[in-house]
Design a protein around this motif. Structure first.
Motif, PDB file in Angstrom:
ATOM      1  N   LEU A  62      46.637  22.287  48.480  1.00 42.53           N
ATOM      2  CA  LEU A  62      48.081  21.821  48.980  1.00 42.53           C
ATOM      3  C   LEU A  62      49.230  22.369  48.655  1.00 42.53           C
ATOM      4  O   LEU A  62      50.182  22.898  49.330  1.00 42.53           O
ATOM      5  CB  LEU A  62      48.281  20.423  48.704  1.00 42.53           C
ATOM      6  N   MET A  63      49.179  22.947  47.379  1.00 37.33           N
ATOM      7  CA  MET A  63      50.408  23.728  46.834  1.00 37.33           C
ATOM      8  C   MET A  63      50.451  25.106  47.443  1.00 37.33           C
ATOM      9  O   MET A  63      51.705  25.525  47.676  1.00 37.33           O
ATOM     10  CB  MET A  63      50.060  23.963  45.134  1.00 37.33           C
ATOM     11  N   LYS A  64      49.372  25.709  47.682  1.00 34.94           N
ATOM     12  CA  LYS A  64      49.417  26.917  48.692  1.00 34.94           C
ATOM     13  C   LYS A  64      49.949  26.738  50.010  1.00 34.94           C
ATOM     14  O   LYS A  64      50.599  27.507  50.641  1.00 34.94           O
ATOM     15  CB  LYS A  64      48.050  27.439  48.515  1.00 34.94           C
ATOM     16  N   GLN A  65      49.387  25.639  50.711  1.00 39.32           N
ATOM     17  CA  GLN A  65      49.888  25.295  51.732  1.00 39.32           C
ATOM     18  C   GLN A  65      51.482  25.120  51.881  1.00 39.32           C
ATOM     19  O   GLN A  65      52.105  25.311  52.968  1.00 39.32           O
ATOM     20  CB  GLN A  65      49.437  24.003  52.667  1.00 39.32           C
ATOM     21  N   MET A  78      48.477  17.516  38.248  1.00 40.64           N
ATOM     22  CA  MET A  78      47.570  17.807  39.312  1.00 40.64           C
ATOM     23  C   MET A  78      46.785  16.634  40.218  1.00 40.64           C
ATOM     24  O   MET A  78      46.561  16.563  41.196  1.00 40.64           O
ATOM     25  CB  MET A  78      46.312  18.678  38.562  1.00 40.64           C
ATOM     26  N   SER A  79      46.853  15.439  39.401  1.00 45.93           N
ATOM     27  CA  SER A  79      46.313  14.143  40.002  1.00 45.93           C
ATOM     28  C   SER A  79      47.441  13.688  41.027  1.00 45.93           C
ATOM     29  O   SER A  79      46.947  13.282  42.217  1.00 45.93           O
ATOM     30  CB  SER A  79      46.015  13.373  38.926  1.00 45.93           C
ATOM     31  N   ILE A  80      48.497  13.785  40.825  1.00 47.96           N
ATOM     32  CA  ILE A  80      49.522  13.241  41.647  1.00 47.96           C
ATOM     33  C   ILE A  80      49.586  14.417  42.828  1.00 47.96           C
ATOM     34  O   ILE A  80      49.807  13.919  44.033  1.00 47.96           O
ATOM     35  CB  ILE A  80      50.714  13.214  40.817  1.00 47.96           C
ATOM     36  N   ALA A  81      49.497  15.558  42.410  1.00 51.59           N
ATOM     37  CA  ALA A  81      49.957  16.540  43.523  1.00 51.59           C
ATOM     38  C   ALA A  81      48.648  16.600  44.540  1.00 51.59           C
ATOM     39  O   ALA A  81      48.757  16.871  45.598  1.00 51.59           O
ATOM     40  CB  ALA A  81      49.692  18.092  43.103  1.00 51.59           C
TER      41      ALA A  81
END
Length: 361
Positions: A62-65, A78-81
């Protein structure tokens, strides 16, 4: 055999330098093996390890998107992301919401404009966007749709926060996850933290609350207040509820911007019906004004369900038809909509009876 203590200086004198180095090396290897063995055992006994690994992979994807690069995240972030929503993938816009023109205008002016036109509000502490926005009203009237459309139109990073995300069986982990929500949002700003059914998470505090739950609520509110110290911080917490009376008074104070999403009136119901049936085959004789008058007390989701039932009547007639000359499904007629409305009214009446019996015991 008698063991006696030997001073370390005597050991050093009795052993050569190479022997001392070898002993230290063996002790280091033994310590490392012991550490990794214990770590492997703890990981193997952790029932959430697989879930955490999946969450990390989802978060990285998702961070890449959303185009976030060179941002280091902790394990808890990371768990929240993993619950991030890419605004570009959202299909909900203002055009998909009917009958809420006043609310949309207010949201554009009070929430979106200060973010998109920051140079107009720079230097003023009074004209900053609100840190908390509450959408309240009966269920099925579009509160969640409005939250998604706000994030889409404003270009906010969207964290769909669920209470289960912050709960953990280990003591103290919930507080770390709560802190990660705000630290992640600051790193991703402008960011919208959306909590659906916020009353189930931040309801009135009482002495009967579990200690971990009470600490999590207190920390959430403390970190939320901390956003006010940074006047350039573009993090907004938006909640939706149909039970605002159950919210803690401290939460209500932190959500000064509130919008009442009420049951649609007749004019709004007609607008919603036109939007729902916009891309469907509808008979030219259908009078949506008459349909809107017959649907008094219907929410937006009720109207959508009634239209879906009306469209299904057309499909059923085609499936059961013996006429081989028919090449397509017929258009939705006035009678189809009236049958669907009658069915929905019976369903709502039965549900009301069930709630009444439950209330009377």
């Amino acid at each position: 055999m008698v063991l006696r203590e030997v001073p370390i200086e005597q050991v050093g004198r009795s052993l050569g330098r190479s022997e001392v180095i070898g002993l230290l090396f063996r002790l280091t290897v033994f310590g490392a093996v012991t550490y990794f063995t214990m770590k492997w055992m703890v990981d193997a006994l952790d029932p959430t390890r697989k879930q955490k690994l999946n969450a990390q992979k989802q978060a990285e994807k998702l961070m890449k998107q959303i185009g976030v690069k060179n941002v280091k995240l902790s394990e808890y972030e990371m768990s929240i992301a993993a619950h991030l929503v890419d605004p570009l993938t959202m299909q909900i816009t203002w055009r998909d919401i009917a009958g809420q023109d006043e609310v949309i205008t207010e949201l554009k002016e009070t929430v979106i404009l200060p973010v998109q036109k920051r140079h107009l509000f720079h230097g003023s502490r009074l004209l900053q966007p609100p840190k908390g926005v509450l959408l309240y009203g009966p269920p099925g009237c579009g509160k969640t749709l409005i939250a998604k459309a706000t994030a889409k139109e404003a270009g906010f990073r969207f964290i769909n926060l669920q209470p289960s995300t912050l709960t953990d069986k280990w003591y103290g982990e919930s507080q770390k996850l709560t802190a990660a929500v705000f630290s992640l949002a600051v790193k991703l700003q402008p960011c919208l933290i959306f909590i659906d059914e916020i009353d189930s998470f931040l309801r009135n505090r009482s002495s009967s609350d579990h200690e971990a739950t009470a600490m999590m609520k207190a920390q959430f509110m403390s970190l939320w207040d901390g956003l006010d110290t940074d006047h350039d911080c573009q993090v907004i917490v938006m909640g939706a509820t149909n039970r605002p009376q159950d919210l803690d008074s401290a939460i209500m104070r932190r959500m000064p911007t509130r919008f009442h999403i009420n049951q649609p009136c007749q004019v709004q119901r007609e607008q919603i019906l036109r939007l729902i049936l916009d891309n469907e085959r509808v008979d030219s004789d259908v009078d949506l004004g008459e349909v809107s008058r017959e649907t008094e007390g219907f929410s937006g989701s009720d109207l959508r369900e009634a239209c879906r039932d009306a469209a299904l009547f057309c499909v059923r007639d085609y499936a059961h038809s013996q006429d081989s000359d028919r090449e397509s499904i017929r258009a939705i007629t006035q009678s189809d909509l009236q049958r669907a409305i009658s069915k929905m009214k019976k369903s709502k009446l039965a549900g009301a009876h069930v709630l009444l019996h439950a209330a009377l015991g």
